[in-house]
Design a protein around this motif. Structure first.
Motif, PDB file in Angstrom:
ATOM      1  N   ALA A  44       0.834  -1.208   0.000  1.00  0.00           N
ATOM      2  CA  ALA A  44       0.000   0.000   0.000  1.00  0.00           C
ATOM      3  C   ALA A  44       0.868   1.257   0.000  1.00  0.00           C
ATOM      4  CB  ALA A  44      -0.935  -0.006   1.209  1.00  0.00           C
ATOM      5  N   ARG A  45       1.930   1.269   0.810  1.00  0.00           N
ATOM      6  CA  ARG A  45       2.836   2.425   0.831  1.00  0.00           C
ATOM      7  C   ARG A  45       3.530   2.606  -0.510  1.00  0.00           C
ATOM      8  NH1 ARG A  45       3.380   1.400   6.349  1.00  0.00           N
ATOM      9  NH2 ARG A  45       4.917  -0.238   6.139  1.00  0.00           N
ATOM     10  N   LEU A  46       3.961   1.512  -1.090  1.00  0.00           N
ATOM     11  CA  LEU A  46       4.664   1.580  -2.375  1.00  0.00           C
ATOM     12  C   LEU A  46       3.729   2.085  -3.475  1.00  0.00           C
ATOM     13  CD1 LEU A  46       7.538   0.880  -3.366  1.00  0.00           C
ATOM     14  CD2 LEU A  46       6.633  -1.332  -4.076  1.00  0.00           C
ATOM     15  N   ARG A  47       2.504   1.590  -3.502  1.00  0.00           N
ATOM     16  CA  ARG A  47       1.526   1.998  -4.522  1.00  0.00           C
ATOM     17  C   ARG A  47       1.146   3.468  -4.379  1.00  0.00           C
ATOM     18  NH1 ARG A  47      -3.616  -1.189  -4.503  1.00  0.00           N
ATOM     19  NH2 ARG A  47      -3.985   0.139  -6.283  1.00  0.00           N
ATOM     20  N   ALA A  48       1.142   3.969  -3.173  1.00  0.00           N
ATOM     21  CA  ALA A  48       0.742   5.356  -2.936  1.00  0.00           C
ATOM     22  C   ALA A  48       1.697   6.353  -3.591  1.00  0.00           C
ATOM     23  CB  ALA A  48       0.646   5.617  -1.438  1.00  0.00           C
ATOM     24  N   GLY A  49       2.874   5.900  -3.958  1.00  0.00           N
ATOM     25  CA  GLY A  49       3.892   6.791  -4.507  1.00  0.00           C
ATOM     26  C   GLY A  49       3.674   7.249  -5.930  1.00  0.00           C
ATOM     27  N   ASN A  50       2.797   6.584  -6.714  1.00  0.00           N
ATOM     28  CA  ASN A  50       2.652   6.956  -8.124  1.00  0.00           C
ATOM     29  C   ASN A  50       1.282   6.512  -8.634  1.00  0.00           C
ATOM     30  OD1 ASN A  50       2.854   7.192 -10.966  1.00  0.00           O
ATOM     31  ND2 ASN A  50       5.064   6.945 -10.858  1.00  0.00           N
ATOM     32  N   SER A  51       0.463   7.470  -9.029  1.00  0.00           N
ATOM     33  CA  SER A  51      -0.885   7.145  -9.518  1.00  0.00           C
ATOM     34  C   SER A  51      -0.875   6.519 -10.903  1.00  0.00           C
ATOM     35  CB  SER A  51      -1.758   8.401  -9.516  1.00  0.00           C
ATOM     36  OG  SER A  51      -1.228   9.367 -10.414  1.00  0.00           O
ATOM     37  N   LYS A  52       0.252   6.510 -11.586  1.00  0.00           N
ATOM     38  CA  LYS A  52       0.352   5.896 -12.912  1.00  0.00           C
ATOM     39  C   LYS A  52       0.715   4.409 -12.833  1.00  0.00           C
ATOM     40  CE  LYS A  52       1.637  10.139 -15.368  1.00  0.00           C
ATOM     41  NZ  LYS A  52       0.706  10.916 -14.643  1.00  0.00           N
ATOM     42  N   THR A  53       0.895   3.904 -11.620  1.00  0.00           N
ATOM     43  CA  THR A  53       1.244   2.498 -11.428  1.00  0.00           C
ATOM     44  C   THR A  53       0.083   1.609 -11.860  1.00  0.00           C
ATOM     45  OG1 THR A  53       2.827   2.903  -9.676  1.00  0.00           O
ATOM     46  CG2 THR A  53       1.795   0.724  -9.702  1.00  0.00           C
ATOM     47  N   GLY A  54       0.387   0.687 -12.771  1.00  0.00           N
ATOM     48  CA  GLY A  54      -0.612  -0.268 -13.232  1.00  0.00           C
ATOM     49  C   GLY A  54      -0.284  -1.689 -12.814  1.00  0.00           C
ATOM     50  N   ALA A  55       0.916  -1.890 -12.283  1.00  0.00           N
ATOM     51  CA  ALA A  55       1.339  -3.239 -11.896  1.00  0.00           C
ATOM     52  C   ALA A  55       2.171  -3.179 -10.627  1.00  0.00           C
ATOM     53  CB  ALA A  55       2.152  -3.879 -13.015  1.00  0.00           C
ATOM     54  N   VAL A  56       1.904  -4.127  -9.748  1.00  0.00           N
ATOM     55  CA  VAL A  56       2.711  -4.326  -8.550  1.00  0.00           C
ATOM     56  C   VAL A  56       3.048  -5.810  -8.500  1.00  0.00           C
ATOM     57  CG1 VAL A  56       2.844  -4.201  -6.039  1.00  0.00           C
ATOM     58  CG2 VAL A  56       1.479  -2.513  -7.297  1.00  0.00           C
ATOM     59  N   VAL A  57       4.324  -6.129  -8.506  1.00  0.00           N
ATOM     60  CA  VAL A  57       4.765  -7.518  -8.409  1.00  0.00           C
ATOM     61  C   VAL A  57       5.564  -7.660  -7.125  1.00  0.00           C
ATOM     62  CG1 VAL A  57       6.228  -9.301  -9.436  1.00  0.00           C
ATOM     63  CG2 VAL A  57       4.768  -7.903 -10.901  1.00  0.00           C
ATOM     64  N   THR A  58       5.239  -8.716  -6.367  1.00  0.00           N
ATOM     65  CA  THR A  58       5.958  -8.953  -5.118  1.00  0.00           C
ATOM     66  C   THR A  58       6.491 -10.375  -5.076  1.00  0.00           C
ATOM     67  OG1 THR A  58       3.975  -9.671  -3.949  1.00  0.00           O
ATOM     68  CG2 THR A  58       4.523  -7.331  -3.819  1.00  0.00           C
ATOM     69  N   PHE A  59       7.569 -10.526  -4.346  1.00  0.00           N
ATOM     70  CA  PHE A  59       8.136 -11.827  -4.024  1.00  0.00           C
ATOM     71  C   PHE A  59       8.380 -11.834  -2.528  1.00  0.00           C
ATOM     72  CE2 PHE A  59      11.799 -14.321  -2.790  1.00  0.00           C
ATOM     73  CZ  PHE A  59      11.455 -15.567  -3.276  1.00  0.00           C
ATOM     74  N   VAL A  60       7.904 -12.871  -1.858  1.00  0.00           N
ATOM     75  CA  VAL A  60       8.175 -13.048  -0.435  1.00  0.00           C
ATOM     76  C   VAL A  60       8.876 -14.389  -0.266  1.00  0.00           C
ATOM     77  CG1 VAL A  60       7.191 -13.314   1.871  1.00  0.00           C
ATOM     78  CG2 VAL A  60       6.184 -11.668   0.268  1.00  0.00           C
ATOM     79  N   GLY A  61      10.080 -14.360   0.276  1.00  0.00           N
ATOM     80  CA  GLY A  61      10.817 -15.582   0.581  1.00  0.00           C
ATOM     81  C   GLY A  61      10.605 -15.951   2.035  1.00  0.00           C
ATOM     82  N   THR A  62      10.462 -17.248   2.301  1.00  0.00           N
ATOM     83  CA  THR A  62      10.218 -17.728   3.658  1.00  0.00           C
ATOM     84  C   THR A  62      11.224 -18.817   4.034  1.00  0.00           C
ATOM     85  OG1 THR A  62       8.621 -19.362   2.882  1.00  0.00           O
ATOM     86  CG2 THR A  62       7.748 -17.216   3.516  1.00  0.00           C
ATOM     87  N   VAL A  63      11.337 -19.059   5.314  1.00  0.00           N
ATOM     88  CA  VAL A  63      12.231 -20.104   5.832  1.00  0.00           C
ATOM     89  C   VAL A  63      11.567 -21.458   5.607  1.00  0.00           C
ATOM     90  CG1 VAL A  63      13.415 -21.027   7.864  1.00  0.00           C
ATOM     91  CG2 VAL A  63      13.134 -18.543   7.597  1.00  0.00           C
ATOM     92  N   ARG A  64      12.307 -22.368   5.000  1.00  0.00           N
ATOM     93  CA  ARG A  64      11.835 -23.750   4.813  1.00  0.00           C
ATOM     94  C   ARG A  64      12.308 -24.600   5.991  1.00  0.00           C
ATOM     95  NH1 ARG A  64      14.351 -23.049  -0.661  1.00  0.00           N
ATOM     96  NH2 ARG A  64      16.116 -23.784   0.520  1.00  0.00           N
ATOM     97  N   ASP A  65      11.584 -25.688   6.230  1.00  0.00           N
ATOM     98  CA  ASP A  65      11.999 -26.591   7.305  1.00  0.00           C
ATOM     99  C   ASP A  65      12.881 -27.727   6.798  1.00  0.00           C
ATOM    100  OD1 ASP A  65      10.171 -28.168   5.969  1.00  0.00           O
ATOM    101  OD2 ASP A  65       8.987 -28.661   7.746  1.00  0.00           O
ATOM    102  N   LEU A  66      13.232 -27.688   5.526  1.00  0.00           N
ATOM    103  CA  LEU A  66      14.083 -28.709   4.917  1.00  0.00           C
ATOM    104  C   LEU A  66      14.985 -28.033   3.898  1.00  0.00           C
ATOM    105  CD1 LEU A  66      14.465 -31.864   4.790  1.00  0.00           C
ATOM    106  CD2 LEU A  66      12.970 -31.801   2.792  1.00  0.00           C
TER     107      LEU A  66
END
Length: 158
Positions: free
Chosen positions: A23-45
């Motif tokens: 939401a903070r990132l999107r608020a920076g530019n009204s011309k934004t048409g795409a938001v792509v995110t990657f979230v990495g997490t800890v695996r148990d193996l």
């Protein structure tokens, strides 16, 4: 793209809220048409061994500068509006979030490419050290050949 610096790079112990960060990132530019995110997490193996916990260490200042340069490289290749990298350090448990890479642009193609580029370079170029707790004891994790190979697709053909 927004100016460089620590506003687009954070290395922290605390968890992050994906929705709030986007939401903070999107608020920076009204011309934004795409938001792509990657979230990495800890695996148990990892590499065939159970992982009970992981600890990430970094070199303060150097790490943020390295990530900032990676974002600059992505911005030089694609017309992105903004980018954000949050990387956690310290002790983490399986399923904990480790890293967020978020990219905004006018169109999805540029955002996807820039996001993938940033995470590929982050895995190999940013100075982080990872130690895993396994049933056989603690072990430092070396860089993966597959992470290095992922960079090949971003090299300019000479």
């Amino acid at each position: 793209m927004s100016g460089g610096g620590t506003s687009r790079v954070r290395v922290q112990h605390e968890d992050f809220d994906l929705s709030a960060e986007v939401a903070r990132l999107r608020a920076g530019n009204s011309k934004t048409g795409a938001v792509v995110t990657f979230v990495g997490t800890v695996r148990d193996l990892n590499d065939g061994a159970q992982v009970a916990a992981m600890e990430l260490e970094h070199y303060p200042g150097m790490t943020e500068g390295s990530i900032d340069r990676i974002i600059d490289q992505a911005a030089a290749r694609w017309p992105v509006h903004d980018a954000l990298v949050i990387h956690r350090v310290g002790p983490l448990l399986p399923r904990d979030q480790i890293v967020l890479v978020a990219v905004t642009s006018a169109h999805r193609g540029e955002a996807f490419a820039a996001c993938e580029f940033i995470i590929d370079y982050l895995k190999t170029e940013a100075p982080f050290w990872k130690k895993e707790e396994t049933p056989d004891g603690a072990r430092w994790v070396d860089a993966r050949v597959s992470d290095d190979a992922a960079l090949d697709k971003w090299q300019d053909p000479a």
